[in-house]
Scaffold this motif. Structure first.
Motif, PDB file in Angstrom:
ATOM      1  N   ALA A 174      -4.470   4.721  -0.572  1.00 21.06           N
ATOM      2  CA  ALA A 174      -3.213   4.612  -1.328  1.00 21.06           C
ATOM      3  C   ALA A 174      -3.355   5.162  -2.744  1.00 21.06           C
ATOM      4  O   ALA A 174      -2.520   5.935  -3.216  1.00 21.06           O
ATOM      5  CB  ALA A 174      -2.742   3.159  -1.367  1.00 21.06           C
ATOM      6  N   GLN A 175      -4.420   4.764  -3.443  1.00 21.41           N
ATOM      7  CA  GLN A 175      -4.591   5.225  -4.817  1.00 21.41           C
ATOM      8  C   GLN A 175      -4.934   6.703  -4.869  1.00 21.41           C
ATOM      9  O   GLN A 175      -4.455   7.439  -5.733  1.00 21.41           O
ATOM     10  CB  GLN A 175      -5.697   4.421  -5.518  1.00 21.41           C
ATOM     11  CG  GLN A 175      -5.792   4.695  -7.018  1.00 21.41           C
ATOM     12  CD  GLN A 175      -4.494   4.406  -7.747  1.00 21.41           C
ATOM     13  OE1 GLN A 175      -3.934   3.307  -7.636  1.00 21.41           O
ATOM     14  NE2 GLN A 175      -3.975   5.395  -8.474  1.00 21.41           N
TER      15      GLN A 175
ATOM     16  N   ASP B 193       0.832  -1.209   0.000  1.00 24.15           N
ATOM     17  CA  ASP B 193       0.000   0.000   0.000  1.00 24.15           C
ATOM     18  C   ASP B 193       0.871   1.265   0.000  1.00 24.15           C
ATOM     19  O   ASP B 193       0.577   2.234  -0.704  1.00 24.15           O
ATOM     20  CB  ASP B 193      -0.921   0.022   1.223  1.00 24.15           C
ATOM     21  CG  ASP B 193      -2.333  -0.451   0.904  1.00 24.15           C
ATOM     22  OD1 ASP B 193      -2.522  -1.048  -0.176  1.00 24.15           O
ATOM     23  OD2 ASP B 193      -3.235  -0.235   1.732  1.00 24.15           O
TER      24      ASP B 193
ATOM     25  N   ILE C 206      -3.025   6.781   3.996  1.00 25.55           N
ATOM     26  CA  ILE C 206      -2.756   5.781   2.967  1.00 25.55           C
ATOM     27  C   ILE C 206      -3.313   4.421   3.365  1.00 25.55           C
ATOM     28  O   ILE C 206      -3.943   3.730   2.557  1.00 25.55           O
ATOM     29  CB  ILE C 206      -1.230   5.698   2.706  1.00 25.55           C
ATOM     30  CG1 ILE C 206      -0.745   6.987   2.034  1.00 25.55           C
ATOM     31  CG2 ILE C 206      -0.880   4.477   1.859  1.00 25.55           C
ATOM     32  CD1 ILE C 206       0.765   7.145   2.015  1.00 25.55           C
TER      33      ILE C 206
ATOM     34  N   GLY D  75       1.292  12.569  -4.126  1.00 24.54           N
ATOM     35  CA  GLY D  75       0.712  13.010  -2.861  1.00 24.54           C
ATOM     36  C   GLY D  75       0.780  14.521  -2.710  1.00 24.54           C
ATOM     37  O   GLY D  75       0.890  15.266  -3.686  1.00 24.54           O
TER      38      GLY D  75
ATOM     39  N   TYR E  65      -3.979   8.935  -2.790  1.00 19.82           N
ATOM     40  CA  TYR E  65      -2.738   9.663  -2.528  1.00 19.82           C
ATOM     41  C   TYR E  65      -1.883   9.703  -3.784  1.00 19.82           C
ATOM     42  O   TYR E  65      -1.334  10.743  -4.144  1.00 19.82           O
ATOM     43  CB  TYR E  65      -1.988   8.981  -1.385  1.00 19.82           C
ATOM     44  CG  TYR E  65      -0.926   9.841  -0.741  1.00 19.82           C
ATOM     45  CD1 TYR E  65      -1.257  10.746   0.263  1.00 19.82           C
ATOM     46  CD2 TYR E  65       0.403   9.760  -1.126  1.00 19.82           C
ATOM     47  CE1 TYR E  65      -0.298  11.547   0.858  1.00 19.82           C
ATOM     48  CE2 TYR E  65       1.377  10.549  -0.535  1.00 19.82           C
ATOM     49  CZ  TYR E  65       1.024  11.439   0.457  1.00 19.82           C
ATOM     50  OH  TYR E  65       1.976  12.236   1.037  1.00 19.82           O
TER      51      TYR E  65
ATOM     52  N   SER F 217       1.165   4.036  -3.054  1.00 19.64           N
ATOM     53  CA  SER F 217       0.857   5.455  -2.841  1.00 19.64           C
ATOM     54  C   SER F 217       1.883   6.384  -3.472  1.00 19.64           C
ATOM     55  O   SER F 217       1.609   7.562  -3.720  1.00 19.64           O
ATOM     56  CB  SER F 217       0.763   5.755  -1.342  1.00 19.64           C
ATOM     57  OG  SER F 217       2.060   5.765  -0.749  1.00 19.64           O
TER      58      SER F 217
END
Length: 518
Positions: free
Chosen positions: A322-323, A143, A317, A335, A325, A147
């Motif tokens: 995660a995605q 994860d 995250i 990010g 970000y 990110s």
């Protein structure tokens, strides 16, 4: 029904009288027999409006600032009567400077009570940890990799790669170290988070510990941050009491605990191996690498070292973000980046935004230009070792690679503005003198080169054979850049050479001479 009022306990707000405003508010409320529920959160980061007082209303929080104790009686009358007041800024979330941000790391800062773990949880806290406790080590790290999170302390190293290295370092004792030795001039994001949302740092470190198999963490904070030290210790105790730290976290099989260690304020301890030396009770000097701390770090054991902003990005995250970000930012810079605007600037403070915003937008639109009203001449980005950028480079996007392509660095995100009265030769001298003062002394290029460099700039400023001494200065910078043991000596040439390149007239050179040589 009581009036709920928020006045920051952030160091920046305290420095301009927040405690005095809070005392005046309680005194006036007592005189009026008015019930007041006073909350002391962190700062929202709009420092030109501090002390900023916020009042809860059915429509949301309404901000007033900057407030002085003398303003409180009339201000309280206006709040109770529902009438206007000159210090009224409107709904806090609708203030343009705040509304334009993308707040992921600072989403709770200035909103939650930093002493209340219940308040933290009510605003989404610990959801990332609760999810992580149900995941495998590889899944957690995947994860973080997905990110695109890179170290926010300045180096920009991929966080997931560092974590995976420590996770694969076999069994036995491992450590998590949070470097909160925020020593760069013009930076205050770490301090703001420690004082305004300390549980998020604890949560991020705990997730890291679970991911790599570490059971012990340390937060290394400089002694100049007493309020941050107090806030972190209070939050750690609260996390222990409620089962979020210690043995069997949240009734799981995982255990993790954190301890605060206070440094003496040496700039060199912002470098990871010097910090490790200090944590071990030794003098803060740089270690040669390899071995890397991921293999042989604190007490010779595999160690994850990240800074406050990096660990603070992890809870979002792991909470399924995660995605989301990764979708922020540009290129390899994913990010958001908390940018700290300081120096001679009208609107100074913390501005969190996705990577990609240009330097010109930050200075002219967000910062509002100089506080003095004079033209901006130079901007230093990345702390005292960062490059000086002239207005001609204000189209540079805030991005690791874009800044590197122009011989600069994003660093910790500090942006210091100078107007047209600045002497760039003196700024170059300051960089070398700063390095000489802060050097740990372990390597000759940094220890001697910085001292000789400052002496050489003195000769240039005095008009002593400027061309010959500039050649000496450039040679010294190259020696420091390629021969120093760590980034202190290695990066000090950046501000020196950038000042020489972009502002040669301050060194007694014709503006076109250096450009023609490029």
């Amino acid at each position: 029904m009581s009036l709920r009022v928020s006045i920051p306990r952030d160091s920046g707000a305290l420095a301009v009288g927040a405690d005095e405003v809070a005392a005046a508010l309680l005194e006036q409320a007592h005189v009026r027999d008015l019930p007041v529920d006073l909350v002391r959160p962190g700062s929202r980061g709009l420092y030109w409006l501090e002390p900023m007082l916020e009042v809860d209303t059915p429509d949301g929080r309404v901000a007033y600032g900057p407030v002085t104790p003398a303003d409180v009686p009339a201000l309280l009358d206006a709040i109770v009567a529902g009438t206007s007041h000159p210090l009224r800024q409107g709904l806090t979330e609708q203030i343009p400077w705040l509304k334009r941000q993308t707040r992921l790391t600072f989403a709770r800062c200035g909103i939650v009570d930093p002493r209340s773990i219940d308040d933290y949880r009510a605003h989404g806290g610990y959801r990332g940890l609760e999810r992580a406790l149900k995941m495998s080590s590889d899944a957690i790290i995947d994860d973080v990799v997905k990110s695109g999170l890179r170290g926010r302390g300045g180096a920009g190293f991929p966080t997931g790669t560092k974590w995976r290295t420590v996770a694969q370092a076999g069994r036995g004792q491992k450590y998590i170290c949070c470097n909160a030795d925020e020593g760069d001039s013009g930076t205050f994001a770490d301090r703001m988070l420690m004082e305004g949302d300390p549980f998020m740092i604890i949560e991020g470190m705990t997730i890291a510990g679970i991911a790599v198999g570490a059971t012990k963490g340390y937060i290394y904070i400089r002694s100049e941050y007493p309020h941050a030290v107090e806030a972190m210790n209070a939050a750690i105790e609260a996390a222990r009491r409620t089962g979020y730290l210690g043995e069997h976290i949240c009734h799981s099989t995982d255990s993790f605990d954190i301890e605060v260690r206070v440094g003496a304020g040496a700039y060199i301890c912002g470098e990871e191996t010097s910090m490790l030396e200090s944590l071990e009770g030794k003098r803060g000097t740089v270690r040669a690498k390899p071995p890397l701390p991921a293999h042989k770090g604190l007490f010779g054991r595999p160690t994850v070292i990240n800074n406050v902003l990096t660990f603070s990005a992890v809870p979002y995250i792991l909470d399924g973000g995660a995605q989301a970000y990764a979708d922020c930012g540009m290129g390899k810079s994913r990010g958001t980046k908390p940018i700290q605007l300081g120096g001679n600037i009208k609107h100074g403070g913390l501005f969190e935004v996705a990577f990609g915003i240009t330097l010109g937008e930050l200075i002219d639109e967000i910062g509002g230009g100089t506080l003095s009203g004079r033209p901006v001449r130079a901007v230093q980005v990345g702390g005292p070792l960062g490059a000086y950028f002239p207005r001609a480079l204000f189209d540079t996007p805030f991005d690791y690679e874009a800044f590197a392509a122009r011989s600069g660095m994003v660093g910790h995100g500090g942006v210091v503005v100078f107007d047209d009265t600045v002497d760039m030769a003196k700024q170059a001298r300051f960089a070398l003198a700063f390095c000489a003062h802060e050097s740990c002394g372990k390597c000759t290029p940094c220890r001697i080169g910085s001292t000789r460099g400052a002496e050489t700039v003195d000769k240039i400023i005095a008009g002593d054979r400027p061309a010959a001494n500039i050649a000496v200065l450039e040679d010294l910078c190259n020696t420091m850049k390629f021969g120093s043991l760590c980034a202190l000596g290695g990066l000090t040439p950046i501000p020196v050479l950038s000042a020489l390149t972009h502002f040669p007239e301050d060194f007694g050179l014709a503006p076109r001479r250096l450009q023609a040589a490029e």
